[in-house]
Every structure is written in structure tokens, then in C-alpha cells.
Design an enzyme around this catalytic site. Structure first.
Site, mmCIF file in Angstrom:
data_model
loop_
_atom_site.group_PDB
_atom_site.id
_atom_site.type_symbol
_atom_site.label_atom_id
_atom_site.label_comp_id
_atom_site.label_asym_id
_atom_site.label_seq_id
_atom_site.Cartn_x
_atom_site.Cartn_y
_atom_site.Cartn_z
ATOM 1 N N ASN A 4 0.869 -1.182 0.000
ATOM 2 C CA ASN A 4 0.000 0.000 0.000
ATOM 3 C C ASN A 4 0.900 1.224 0.000
ATOM 4 O O ASN A 4 1.491 1.565 1.017
ATOM 5 C CB ASN A 4 -0.896 -0.041 1.256
ATOM 6 C CG ASN A 4 -1.722 1.219 1.411
ATOM 7 O OD1 ASN A 4 -1.851 2.005 0.469
ATOM 8 N ND2 ASN A 4 -2.274 1.417 2.601
ATOM 9 N N TRP A 5 0.981 1.867 -1.153
ATOM 10 C CA TRP A 5 1.922 2.993 -1.299
ATOM 11 C C TRP A 5 1.348 4.292 -0.752
ATOM 12 O O TRP A 5 2.040 5.313 -0.742
ATOM 13 C CB TRP A 5 2.341 3.145 -2.765
ATOM 14 C CG TRP A 5 3.116 1.959 -3.288
ATOM 15 C CD1 TRP A 5 3.533 0.871 -2.555
ATOM 16 C CD2 TRP A 5 3.572 1.724 -4.625
ATOM 17 N NE1 TRP A 5 4.214 -0.016 -3.362
ATOM 18 C CE2 TRP A 5 4.249 0.489 -4.637
ATOM 19 C CE3 TRP A 5 3.459 2.448 -5.812
ATOM 20 C CZ2 TRP A 5 4.821 -0.044 -5.798
ATOM 21 C CZ3 TRP A 5 4.028 1.919 -6.980
ATOM 22 C CH2 TRP A 5 4.708 0.691 -6.955
ATOM 23 N N LYS A 6 0.086 4.274 -0.380
ATOM 24 C CA LYS A 6 -0.586 5.467 0.170
ATOM 25 C C LYS A 6 -0.377 6.677 -0.766
ATOM 26 O O LYS A 6 -0.276 6.498 -1.979
ATOM 27 C CB LYS A 6 -0.102 5.737 1.594
ATOM 28 C CG LYS A 6 -0.181 4.489 2.473
ATOM 29 C CD LYS A 6 -0.045 4.782 3.928
ATOM 30 C CE LYS A 6 0.013 3.481 4.703
ATOM 31 N NZ LYS A 6 -0.032 3.690 6.142
ATOM 32 N N HIS A 93 -9.479 0.965 4.834
ATOM 33 C CA HIS A 93 -8.215 1.222 5.535
ATOM 34 C C HIS A 93 -8.490 2.161 6.712
ATOM 35 O O HIS A 93 -9.315 3.079 6.609
ATOM 36 C CB HIS A 93 -7.196 1.848 4.582
ATOM 37 C CG HIS A 93 -5.823 1.855 5.163
ATOM 38 N ND1 HIS A 93 -5.424 2.788 6.090
ATOM 39 C CD2 HIS A 93 -4.765 1.027 4.992
ATOM 40 C CE1 HIS A 93 -4.167 2.530 6.454
ATOM 41 N NE2 HIS A 93 -3.749 1.472 5.794
ATOM 42 N N GLU A 95 -6.939 4.577 7.893
ATOM 43 C CA GLU A 95 -6.731 6.009 7.639
ATOM 44 C C GLU A 95 -8.000 6.622 7.050
ATOM 45 O O GLU A 95 -8.355 7.764 7.360
ATOM 46 C CB GLU A 95 -5.509 6.210 6.722
ATOM 47 C CG GLU A 95 -4.217 5.960 7.491
ATOM 48 C CD GLU A 95 -3.026 5.559 6.646
ATOM 49 O OE1 GLU A 95 -3.093 5.602 5.406
ATOM 50 O OE2 GLU A 95 -2.011 5.166 7.265
ATOM 51 N N GLU A 165 -5.337 -5.001 10.572
ATOM 52 C CA GLU A 165 -4.345 -3.950 10.790
ATOM 53 C C GLU A 165 -4.667 -3.224 12.088
ATOM 54 O O GLU A 165 -5.517 -2.303 12.096
ATOM 55 C CB GLU A 165 -4.374 -2.958 9.630
ATOM 56 C CG GLU A 165 -4.024 -3.579 8.302
ATOM 57 C CD GLU A 165 -3.447 -2.538 7.360
ATOM 58 O OE1 GLU A 165 -2.301 -2.724 6.930
ATOM 59 O OE2 GLU A 165 -4.122 -1.540 7.086
ATOM 60 N N GLY A 171 2.321 2.351 10.758
ATOM 61 C CA GLY A 171 3.241 3.475 10.588
ATOM 62 C C GLY A 171 3.884 3.930 11.890
ATOM 63 O O GLY A 171 4.476 5.007 11.943
ATOM 64 N N SER A 210 3.462 -2.037 10.437
ATOM 65 C CA SER A 210 4.912 -1.986 10.676
ATOM 66 C C SER A 210 5.619 -3.313 10.385
ATOM 67 O O SER A 210 6.548 -3.704 11.104
ATOM 68 C CB SER A 210 5.208 -1.499 12.097
ATOM 69 O OG SER A 210 4.723 -0.178 12.276
ATOM 70 N N GLY A 231 2.821 -1.180 4.331
ATOM 71 C CA GLY A 231 2.805 0.247 4.012
ATOM 72 C C GLY A 231 4.214 0.741 3.727
ATOM 73 O O GLY A 231 4.780 0.535 2.649
#
Ligand code: PEP
Length: 251
Positions: A4-6, A93, A95, A165, A171, A210, A231
Site C-alpha cells: 500500500n503505497w498510500k 483502511h 486512515e 491492521e 506506521g 509496521s 505500508g
């Protein structure tokens, strides 16, 4: 194994990342046997699909609209994602749940559109630190999985993936230990069966939070952890491929 490159990268840096992944995926021993999916930001999906064509590495989106098509400014629907070369999409997700206020119902609606439109679905669930400390982890996971229950009839195990997650591990450099992650995964699998997923035993459950080359093997050794949603470490092709090898070493 899903990267997941965000909201990271630009045309140039993404070209470098894609060519690193493409080169490593040529060598089966270097790539391992895991199914590989990368999820770049929307503007780079077609670039990724083109760069990875024929490599076996698949492309996914980070989100999908809950609408089908039409006057929905800023939205991107499943058929457009397929047209851009995507085979998968993430939904739910943390976020997006936390920063953009996405509800369980909206996540399920997006999932329904994705599956109906022909995309594979990677749905994310996970508790916050506060919820874990209050002993509410299982209640939160149950609520999030149950909300996806309406997808059970349309979600075959090869097109429906769940990612656990824990929000406190995303992160932060703080990873769930393998036993914590396994306990959550076993709970999620059992809850999927209860929510109506006939093939709950074969649904792939990814751990995310992580994951790094140094901790991946111990997480992926757990019986209910079938792979990872990566991530930060997926932004470095060598790290992403090293993690992938831990999930499924080539025979
Ligand atoms: C993620 O955001 O999906 C994620 C797992 O991030 P990180 O690996 O950076 O914790």
C-alpha cells in the site's frame, strides 16, 4: 503480499519502484511464491499496470467508489479501475475510516461495488489502541467483520481478502507480536464463518502494521496469517520483496 503505497511518490520515483519490483519478480527464488499486488495512488495506476504487464505482479487501487458511474465529482468507480489495469482494491483502511469518517456501512457498500464490478477485494479491519486497552478488540473486529457479512454470497475466497491492521501498529514502528496477531486472525476467521462466509477457512487473512524484513518471518509463521499488507516498507522494492519471500518461499 500487498504493498500500500498510500499518497507517496511521483511519476519518476514510482517508475524506479516499479522497475525494481519487476526485476525482482523475474527471479522466482528472489520473489518467493506469494501473490504480489501493489497499490499505487490513482494517477499512477495505469503506469503501474503497464510497467508490470506480464510480470505476474498485480495492481490494486487504494479505494473505490460506492457509486457505479455518473455525476459523482472526485469519485473513481470499479469499472474505471479495471480499465486502468487494476485487479484488486483496498477498502476500509483505518486512515480512511478515521480521517475521512468512513463507516462500516460505507466500507461494505464499496466492497459490494468492487466485487460486482469484477475487482478482487482487500477489506481492512482493526482496533485502535484505546479499544485494545479497554478490552474491546474482539467486539470491534466482530462489528467490522459482521458489516461485511452482506458480501458473503458474492465473495469467493480467491477474490476476497481480509487484512487485520491494528491501528496502533500502522506506521508507528510498533508491531503486534506474532501471538497477538494470531489471536486476532483466528478470531476474525471464526467470525467470518459466523457472518456467513462459507469458505472462511480458505479466506486469506493478511497482517498489516509496521511489517519489515526483520519481523515478517515470525508473523507469517503463524497458522492464520496468510500474508501481509505492507505500508512504509513497500516503498523500497528490496524490502517489499524480502518481506514477500518470508510469506511464501519459493519451493
Ligand atoms: C498500512 O497502512 O496499511 C500499513 C500496514 O502501514 P505500515 O506498514 O507503514 O505500518
Amino acid at each position: 503480499m500487498v504493498g500500500n503505497w498510500k499518497m507517496n511518490g511521483d511519476r519518476g520515483s514510482i517508475a524506479v519502484l516499479l522497475s525494481g519490483i519487476r526485476a525482482a519478480s523475474r527471479d522466482r527464488a528472489a520473489a518467493g511464491a506469494a501473490t504480489l499486488v501493489v497499490c499505487p495512488p490513482y494517477p499512477y495506476l495505469a503506469q503501474a499496470a503497464q510497467a508490470l504487464e506480464g510480470s505476474g505482479v498485480q495492481v490494486g487501487a487504494q479505494d473505490v467508489s460506492s457509486y457505479e458511474a455518473g455525476a459523482f465529482t472526485g469519485e473513481v468507480c470499479a469499472s474505471m479501475l479495471i480499465d486502468a489495469g487494476c485487479a484488486w482494491t483496498l477498502v476500509g483502511h483505518s486512515e480512511r475510516r478515521m480521517l475521512l469518517g468512513e463507516s462500516d456501512a460505507l466500507v461494505a457498500a464499496k466492497g459490494r461495488r468492487a466485487l460486482a464490478g469484477g475487482l478482487g477485494l482487500i477489506a481492512c479491519v482493526g482496533e485502535t489502541l484505546e479499544e485494545r486497552e479497554q478490552g474491546r478488540t474482539e467486539a470491534v473486529l466482530a462489528r467490522q467483520v459482521d458489516a461485511l457479512g452482506e458480501l458473503a454470497a458474492s465473495a469467493r475466497a480467491d477474490r476476497f481478502v481480509l487484512a487485520y491492521e491494528p491501528v496502533w501498529a500502522i506506521g508507528t514502528g510498533r508491531t503486534a507480536n506474532p501471538e497477538q496477531a494470531q489471536a486476532a486472525h483466528a478470531f476474525i476467521r471464526a467470525r467470518c464463518a459466523r457472518a456467513g462466509f462459507a469458505d472462511a477457512d480458505s479466506i486469506r487473512l493478511l497482517y498489516g502494521g509496521s511489517v519489515k524484513p526483520s519481523n515478517a518471518a515470525s508473523l507469517f509463521a503463524m497458522p492464520d496469517i496468510d500474508g501481509g499488507l505492507i505500508g512504509g516498507a513497500s516503498l523500497v522494492s528490496e524490502d517489499f520483496m524480502a518481506i514477500a519471500r518470508c510469506a511464501a518461499p519459493a519451493a
